[in-house]
Scaffold this active site. Structure first.
Site, short mmCIF file in Angstrom:
data_model
loop_
_atom_site.label_atom_id
_atom_site.label_comp_id
_atom_site.label_asym_id
_atom_site.label_seq_id
_atom_site.Cartn_x
_atom_site.Cartn_y
_atom_site.Cartn_z
N HIS A 159 0.80 -1.23 0.00
CA HIS A 159 0.00 0.00 0.00
C HIS A 159 0.83 1.27 0.00
O HIS A 159 0.29 2.36 0.25
CB HIS A 159 -0.91 0.04 1.23
CG HIS A 159 -2.12 -0.82 1.12
ND1 HIS A 159 -3.28 -0.42 0.50
CD2 HIS A 159 -2.35 -2.09 1.54
CE1 HIS A 159 -4.18 -1.39 0.56
NE2 HIS A 159 -3.64 -2.41 1.18
N LYS A 216 -8.85 13.60 4.87
CA LYS A 216 -7.94 12.44 4.85
C LYS A 216 -6.96 12.58 6.02
O LYS A 216 -6.96 13.61 6.70
CB LYS A 216 -7.19 12.34 3.53
CG LYS A 216 -6.49 13.62 3.09
CD LYS A 216 -5.86 13.48 1.72
CE LYS A 216 -6.89 13.54 0.62
NZ LYS A 216 -6.99 12.34 -0.17
N ARG A 217 -6.15 11.59 6.25
CA ARG A 217 -5.14 11.70 7.30
C ARG A 217 -4.26 12.93 7.05
O ARG A 217 -4.02 13.31 5.92
CB ARG A 217 -4.24 10.45 7.33
CG ARG A 217 -4.83 9.28 8.09
CD ARG A 217 -3.83 8.15 8.20
NE ARG A 217 -3.34 7.73 6.88
CZ ARG A 217 -2.07 7.78 6.51
NH1 ARG A 217 -1.15 8.27 7.31
NH2 ARG A 217 -1.71 7.36 5.31
N LYS A 263 0.43 14.44 1.81
CA LYS A 263 -0.95 14.70 1.35
C LYS A 263 -1.18 16.20 1.13
O LYS A 263 -2.17 16.60 0.54
CB LYS A 263 -1.96 14.11 2.32
CG LYS A 263 -1.90 12.57 2.35
CD LYS A 263 -2.89 11.98 3.34
CE LYS A 263 -2.75 10.48 3.47
NZ LYS A 263 -3.27 9.73 2.32
N THR A 311 -8.77 6.58 -1.95
CA THR A 311 -10.15 6.12 -2.17
C THR A 311 -11.14 7.26 -1.92
O THR A 311 -12.27 7.21 -2.41
CB THR A 311 -10.50 4.92 -1.26
OG1 THR A 311 -10.16 5.22 0.09
CG2 THR A 311 -9.77 3.67 -1.71
N LYS A 353 -14.77 8.22 -3.78
CA LYS A 353 -16.04 8.48 -3.08
C LYS A 353 -16.63 9.82 -3.49
O LYS A 353 -17.85 9.93 -3.73
CB LYS A 353 -15.80 8.46 -1.56
CG LYS A 353 -15.49 7.08 -1.02
CD LYS A 353 -14.88 7.15 0.38
CE LYS A 353 -14.31 5.78 0.75
NZ LYS A 353 -13.30 5.87 1.81
#
Length: 818
Positions: A358, A546-547, A552, A654, A658
């Site tokens: 991952h 998100k985290r 990110k 993901t 969504k």
């Protein structure tokens, strides 16, 4: 079951409330109604669950066991009602007795069994397995405490315990008679058996009981109910034995009991200390040992022949490196308990276990100190060491061209046990989770392993269950879709592509617009109730949930907000479409820079939200304690989906799927599954910007990027960084100096400044596109139409046919229902 009359269902709820809570329906609280409905659903599930297990046993079907440290299942009542065909009648019944369904369902606490995308992916996969009639089960840990409950105090993240089990969890069933002993530490003694083979005995071990709690996984409108088995660590010593021991021993027993319960105490213990690292390693071995003992017991109970046939009947999929110890543990059980020789045990293991990678982040590829593994798991270490010796010997003799890189391939190297290497060597399949991610693994991160095992590497792009992430959370849009293309898309999500016929139909687009506005209105009310911030429902809802991690790049997002704020301060009459920036994120408790970004977001929000010069054109909202239930509220209302990770760093994502499925448009880098979304919808229906993965990797390898050059030449960037450094955003001048120094003195490791200008430019295009409502809605519907490709049903079908070789096994209805 879908034809239950509402009044009949009210009677069932009333009877349950009387039985379970001892109250009449007129006396019942919201929680009483929740408990009553959950009990009804359990009654509906129970017989299907038993029939599913019996069918798998009688037909001796091949089954997959999905081992994961996380299963972020969220709330299950509404999902189980939907899949069981009871949601509409339940909603009507609850309303008729005077309650609001959403408020009733909210009495279920989100299960604290995961952290982010990894755990939510596992939950989506279980849903798809059951809904597609595949025999597949999850194996995880029943953490008493989740990651943590996030609270924001004066802009700072504070972590509180997430005791999600403080009230009875209605979906779990304790199976104490199916427990297993797990051994840690101790001594390993080798003896020769009469036939000359070696026998290993363990003495003086610390023993822990792994007790299973089973949760049903309900398929959508079928008879399949698979199982999520969660293991709880309990002491083997009985409570009464504590009481009969001497007082000095009693306190020792209590300490011992507490140390055992810590194993399933909480998700991801802080591993900054030796004790924290060891506890994580304990958790991982606890999960795999209990799960594999269970798998082998089931296999023998079902009389499927010798264990040499195990790969024909069982696949063990390990979700990331956390369960990699499944490889030596299966070897141990086959050799020490079942008396197979090394070669046979290795053949069985190597054909049974498959590994999903991952990450491309080297720091996320787990490794453990060799001495820790040797002390905590002495027999497991012996087996890992033997796997490593044989593997390295094979490299030396069979691949002389790789002799120089053996230290980079060895499972034990630099006094560390490398778990990803163990997973690759010990499994028959290694898959990435998006096309780009898999190519990076093959060509860079795991290039030498790919040269060794080219047939093992494959790609399975992630997916999400459209049943929860569209049908359940966005009922208005789902109804609208069904009105124009029928209901087939619910069980065959690729049929959403039929929406393309309506992507330019003005009447349909108007209805889509109404649904989005309704969802934004609901979220605006939720934001006001939760934070006191009033947001404009007609503004662009720009969402990043998100985290919180540097790669990110929530920092790039908040820099954009600061840039817009500066522009409006300089020119308050500037004509821009109002924007609401919505953030949701948890930072790891010891991740200082991530927590600084959370503080910066809040500091900017406190300035922007209440500055009269801005006149409400910008609002910044951070919704604390981001989890599955919160995502379900935010995603249907999103206009913009921020997927802005540094290219090459996000394996898949993901959240991008969504939000796309709910009609949001992606602002994204050429990273992870963003590329596959772009390839489907076309450049005109997505907003891509920034460095490519190849460019990022080239900068890392060859250098050539200097953040100071951008600071010196881009006045907008210089102004923002100076504001951070000079205390404009903060009561103390030193507030955000760490962010400032990380960018300028650590050369901006995630290329925030390098991608700043293209990010600003792409948002100008977003602004222009949003003003043309017809064009925007056309883009939105096009994204929804192509989103069926990203259903986890497609992903699971690919795993089942290409990796697991699994057949669908429909479960027959009970005779009395036929």
């Amino acid at each position: 079951m879908t034809n239950h009359h509402v009044d009949d269902f009210i009677k069932r709820i009333s009877d349950k409330i009387e039985t379970v809570s001892g109250k009449t329906i007129d006396e019942a609280s919201e929680r009483d109604v929740y408990v009553g409905v959950a009990s009804i659903v359990n009654d509906e599930i129970k017989h299907k669950w038993i029939r599913t297990s019996d069918t798998y046993e009688k037909e001796k079907v091949k089954q997959v066991y999905y081992l994961s440290m996380e299963f972020l299942v969220g709330r299950l009542l509404e999902s189980n009602l939907l899949n069981g065909g009871l949601l509409d009648v339940t909603n009507e019944a609850i309303k008729k007795i005077g309650f609001e369904p959403k408020r009733v369902y909210a009495h279920e606490h989100d299960a604290g069994l995961g952290n982010g995308g990894l755990g939510r992916l596992a939950a989506c996969f279980l849903d798809s397995l059951a809904s597609l009639n595949y025999p597949g089960h999850g194996c995880g840990i029943r953490y008493r405490y989740g990651l943590f409950e996030q609270r924001i105090i004066h802009g700072h993240q504070i972590e509180l315990p997430d005791y999600w089990l403080k009230e009875d969890y209605p979906w779990e069933t304790r199976k104490g008679d199916e427990s297993f002993k797990i051994h840690f530490r101790g001594d390993v003694h080798m003896h020769k058996r009469i036939d000359g083979s070696l026998e290993f005995r363990y003495e003086n071990t610390d023993q822990v009981m792994a007790v299973p709690y089973d949760i049903p996984v309900v398929g959508y409108k079928n008879e399949t109910v698979n199982t999520l088995r969660l293991w709880s660590a309990e002491s083997i010593t009985r409570e009464k034995d504590y009481l009969t021991s001497q007082q000095s021993q009693y306190y020792h027993h209590l300490d011992h009991k507490h140390s055992i319960e810590q194993i399933s105490g909480f998700l991801y213990p802080d591993d900054s200390s030796y004790e924290g690292k060891e506890l994580r390693l304990k958790q991982q071995y606890f999960l795999v040992s209990a799960s594999i003992q269970h798998i082998l017991r089931q296999y023998k109970k079902q009389q499927r022949g010798p264990l040499t046939n195990l790969p024909e009947h069982v696949v063990i999929q390990i979700n990331d490196t956390h369960p990699s110890l499944a490889i030596p543990e299966l070897m141990r059980l086959l050799m020490d308990d079942e008396h197979y020789g090394w070669d046979d045990a290795w053949k069985i293991t190597n054909k049974t276990i498959a590994y999903t990678n991952h990450t491309t982040l080297s720091e996320a590829l787990e490794k453990w100190p060799k001495t820790m593994v040797e002390r905590l798991l002495p027999r497991i270490y012996m087996i890992i060491n033997e796997i490593n010796e044989r593997f390295c010997r094979g490299l030396w003799f069979d691949h002389p061209e790789l002799r120089n890189v053996i230290p980079e391939l060895a499972i034990i190297a630099d006094d560390q046990v490398h778990m990803a290497r163990l997973a690759i060597v010990g499994s028959f399949s290694v898959n990435g989770v998006a096309r780009l991610h898999t190519e990076i693994l093959k060509k860079k991160e795991m290039k030498n392993f790919y040269c060794l095992f080219p047939d093992r590497f494959n790609n399975k792009t992630n997916g999400i269950t459209h049943r929860r992430w569209l049908l359940q959370i966005n009922r208005g849009l789902s109804r609208l879709i069904t009105e124009v293309i029928g209901t087939n898309w619910i069980q065959r999500p690729n049929q959403l592509i039929s929406l393309l016929r309506y992507s330019k139909d003005s009447a349909f687009l108007e209805e889509v617009d109404k649904v989005k506005l309704h969802n934004k209105r609901e979220l605006a009310q939720f934001i006001y109730d939760r934070t006191g911030i009033a947001v404009d429902e007609y503004s662009i809802f720009d969402v990043q949930i998100k985290r919180l991690h540097e790669y990110k790049r929530q920092l790039l997002n908040i820099f954009h907000v600061i840039y817009l704020y500066n522009e409006l301060k300089d020119n308050p009459t500037l004509d821009i479409t109002p924007r609401t920036f919505i953030f949701g994120a948890k930072a790891a408790p010891s991740y200082h820079l991530a927590k600084e970004v959370i503080k910066l977001i809040h500091t900017v929000a406190s300035l922007v939200n209440y500055d009269p010069d801005i006149a409400g054109k910008l609002k910044v909202v951070f919704l604390e304690n981001y989890n599955v239930s919160l995502a379900e509220k935010i995603i249907p209302a999103a206009d913009i989906s921020e997927q802005i990770s540094t290219a090459s760093k996000e394996a898949s994502g993901t959240g991008n799927m969504k939000m796309m499925m709910n009609g949001a448009l992606t602002v994204g880098t050429m990273d992870g599954a963003n590329i596959e979304i772009r390839d489907l919808v076309g450049d005109q229906h997505i907003f891509m910007f920034g460095l490519t993965a190849d460019e990022v990797l080239a900068y890392y390898e060859y250098g050539g990027y200097n953040a100071r050059d951008i600071y010196n030449t881009d006045e907008r960037v210089r102004r923002i960084l100076n504001q951070l450094n000079e205390g404009v955003f903060g009561s103390q001048e030193i507030e955000f100096k760490d962010i400032y120094y990380n960018i300028l003195y650590h050369n901006d490791p995630y290329f925030v400044l390098k991608d700043f200008d293209p990010y600003i430019e792409i948002h100008e295009l977003v602004e222009q596109a949003y003003r043309d409502r017809t064009t925007w809605l056309n883009k939105s519907v096009t994204n929804i139409a192509y989103s069926g490709k990203f259903s986890s049903d497609r992903t699971i079908q690919e795993y089942a046919s290409k990796i697991w070789k699994l057949n669908q096994v429909p479960i027959n209805k009970a005779t009395d229902e036929q």
